[in-house]
Design an enzyme around this catalytic site. Structure first.
Site, PDB file in Angstrom:
ATOM      1  N   HIS A 214      -0.590  -2.157   5.345  1.00 45.62           N
ATOM      2  CA  HIS A 214       0.847  -2.468   4.588  1.00 45.62           C
ATOM      3  C   HIS A 214       1.991  -1.953   5.111  1.00 45.62           C
ATOM      4  O   HIS A 214       2.827  -1.177   4.494  1.00 45.62           O
ATOM      5  CB  HIS A 214       0.728  -2.122   3.149  1.00 45.62           C
TER       6      HIS A 214
ATOM      7  N   HIS B  40       2.211  -7.630  -3.900  1.00 41.71           N
ATOM      8  CA  HIS B  40       0.949  -7.063  -4.108  1.00 41.71           C
ATOM      9  C   HIS B  40       0.814  -7.164  -5.488  1.00 41.71           C
ATOM     10  O   HIS B  40       0.168  -6.058  -5.973  1.00 41.71           O
ATOM     11  CB  HIS B  40       0.894  -5.575  -3.488  1.00 41.71           C
TER      12      HIS B  40
ATOM     13  N   GLU C  12      -2.436 -12.174  -2.585  1.00 43.15           N
ATOM     14  CA  GLU C  12      -1.209 -12.094  -1.551  1.00 43.15           C
ATOM     15  C   GLU C  12      -0.972 -12.961  -0.495  1.00 43.15           C
ATOM     16  O   GLU C  12      -1.744 -13.114   0.502  1.00 43.15           O
ATOM     17  CB  GLU C  12      -1.559 -10.551  -0.982  1.00 43.15           C
TER      18      GLU C  12
HETATM   19  C1  BGC Z   1      -5.959  -4.950   0.845  1.00 38.86           C
HETATM   20  C2  BGC Z   1      -7.243  -3.797   0.073  1.00 38.86           C
HETATM   21  C3  BGC Z   1      -6.299  -2.635  -0.178  1.00 38.86           C
HETATM   22  C4  BGC Z   1      -5.385  -2.729  -1.055  1.00 38.86           C
HETATM   23  C5  BGC Z   1      -4.553  -1.663  -1.587  1.00 38.86           C
HETATM   24  C6  BGC Z   1      -4.930  -5.014  -0.335  1.00 38.86           C
HETATM   25  O1  BGC Z   1      -3.778  -5.857   0.285  1.00 38.86           O
HETATM   26  O2  BGC Z   1      -6.557  -5.952   1.165  1.00 38.86           O
HETATM   27  O3  BGC Z   1      -8.214  -3.558   1.106  1.00 38.86           O
HETATM   28  O4  BGC Z   1      -7.341  -1.569  -0.575  1.00 38.86           O
HETATM   29  O5  BGC Z   1      -4.478  -3.556  -0.722  1.00 38.86           O
HETATM   30  O6  BGC Z   1      -3.974  -1.542  -2.835  1.00 38.86           O
END
Ligand code: BGC
Length: 377
Positions: free
Chosen positions: A136, A206, A341
């Site tokens: 991210h 998210h 997402e």
């Molecule tokens: C990921 C997860 C991660 C989470 C974090 C998601 O987009 O795929 O693996 O733990 O984000 O909040």
């Protein structure tokens, strides 16, 4: 100015008691105490809570910190309006939060293997914030920044600049996110970005949903349908292996409605790696009229449809929630929220067979995702 008018509502005790014009009502806060719980200043920039409302009883709270969706209030089958998002009770929760509740993620949403990629012959190194990988966008990325905000009629427009070299990525990228609320209970998210140097880009939201309106329930009884014939398999660090695997005959087959919990604990290597679903589904349609995903909670009667122009969607079942983060007097336990997402494929900068995520100067990247809510008895 609308912004000033919207904030003036902080002073008003109750919406029903005041006489306001339609545009005032659209931005009236749900609760004045919440507005102050979300008011702050960081490096001279004001952090605020904004509210979008429509005439069908839906309200969406958004903060310009991380361009974050703080709550989505929608009716159930009896008309009872409840919040279907996981989130924190005040802005401080978002400063320290580690689960990316409701925020916009980038410059590269999801993972980049070994926190490195090559572009135009040059190697770039990113922070390793997920084991060896980069997740991210790295540290202190756009989810932890104060964005510029402008209130429009039925929308909030948020902009930020990701600077050249920020988290190791090349190019100054200007990113705009517009949240608009339609009268049919659709929350529309329009993204656009430009750059002054070639870069890679993957932007998503998210939000964690729990359609029951009560996040002390898990989401395992929700039924989901994902319009994807295939998904990208991952290794033990959740980096795509490169394989695009058909869902037919696997626990990943959501081509017809199926309870999220039905196969989640199967001894399937992919589910073991993800501790549940945490995978990119390869969407069959990128469309405003054909749903990419539909989710139903039969108890509350709430339904959510997701439409997107993006090629993929990460279906994440809140596997890493562990009760350490709280909101609404509830500790968010494992699988009390799910994320959809919408995105480009994870690790695409290292996997040339995946759709390209390169953005060049002179180009404008655009995408749209719609979360539409309805009910059935
Ligand atoms: C990921 C997860 C991660 C989470 C974090 C998601 O987009 O795929 O693996 O733990 O984000 O909040």
């Amino acid at each position: 100015m609308k912004k000033i008018v919207a904030l003036a509502h902080v002073m008003l005790a109750g919406l029903s008691a005041c006489v306001v014009s339609p545009s005032h009502r659209e931005h009236a806060p749900l609760d004045e105490q919440r507005v102050s719980a979300f008011a702050d200043t960081i490096n001279g920039k004001a952090v605020k809570l904004f509210t979008l409302r429509n005439k069908s009883g839906m309200a969406v709270e958004i903060t310009n910190y991380g361009a974050t969706l703080v709550s989505i209030h929608v009716p159930d089958k009896e008309g009872q309006v409840e919040n279907v998002l996981l989130g924190y009770d005040d802005i401080k929760g978002y400063y320290t939060g580690k689960s990316y509740f409701g925020c916009v993620v980038g410059r590269y949403a999801n993972r980049i293997a070994h926190a490195t990629f090559k572009l135009d012959g040059k190697e770039y190194h990113l922070p390793q914030n997920d084991g060896m990988n980069s997740l991210h966008g790295g540290l202190n990325s756009i989810d932890k920044q104060v964005w510029d905000a402008r209130i429009m009629n039925d929308a909030i427009r948020l902009t930020t600049v990701m600077k050249n070299g920020d988290n190791g990525y090349p190019g100054n990228v200007k990113l705009t996110v517009v949240y608009s609320l339609r009268s049919d209970n659709s929350l529309v998210i329009d993204y656009s970005a430009t750059t002054d140097q070639s870069t890679v880009l993957n932007i998503s939201n998210h939000a964690y949903f729990n359609l029951s309106g009560d996040p002390s329930n898990t989401i395992l009884d929700h039924e989901i349908k994902i319009n994807a014939d295939a998904f990208t398999t991952v290794d033990s660090t959740l980096i795509p292996t490169g394989e695009i695997k058909k869902v037919a005959g696997t626990a990943f087959d959501f081509l017809s409605f199926k309870k999220i919990g039905k196969d989640i604990d199967q001894p399937d290597q992919q589910l073991i790696f993800g501790k549940g679903y945490d995978h990119n589904f390869v969407l069959n349609a990128r469309s405003e009229t054909i749903a990419a995903v539909e989710v139903m909670d039969k108890n509350s009667g709430r339904k959510m449809e997701v439409y997107t122009t993006q090629p993929g969607v990460q279906f994440y079942t809140g596997n890493f929630l562990n009760g350490s983060e709280k909101g609404r007097s509830v500790a968010y336990e494992q699988r009390t929220g799910f994320c959809l997402e919408t995105q480009q494929f994870p690790d695409a900068p290292n996997q040339p067979q995946f759709p390209s995520t390169v953005l060049k100067p002179g180009e404008t990247w655009k995408s749209q995702t719609i979360y539409r809510f309805s009910t059935s008895k």
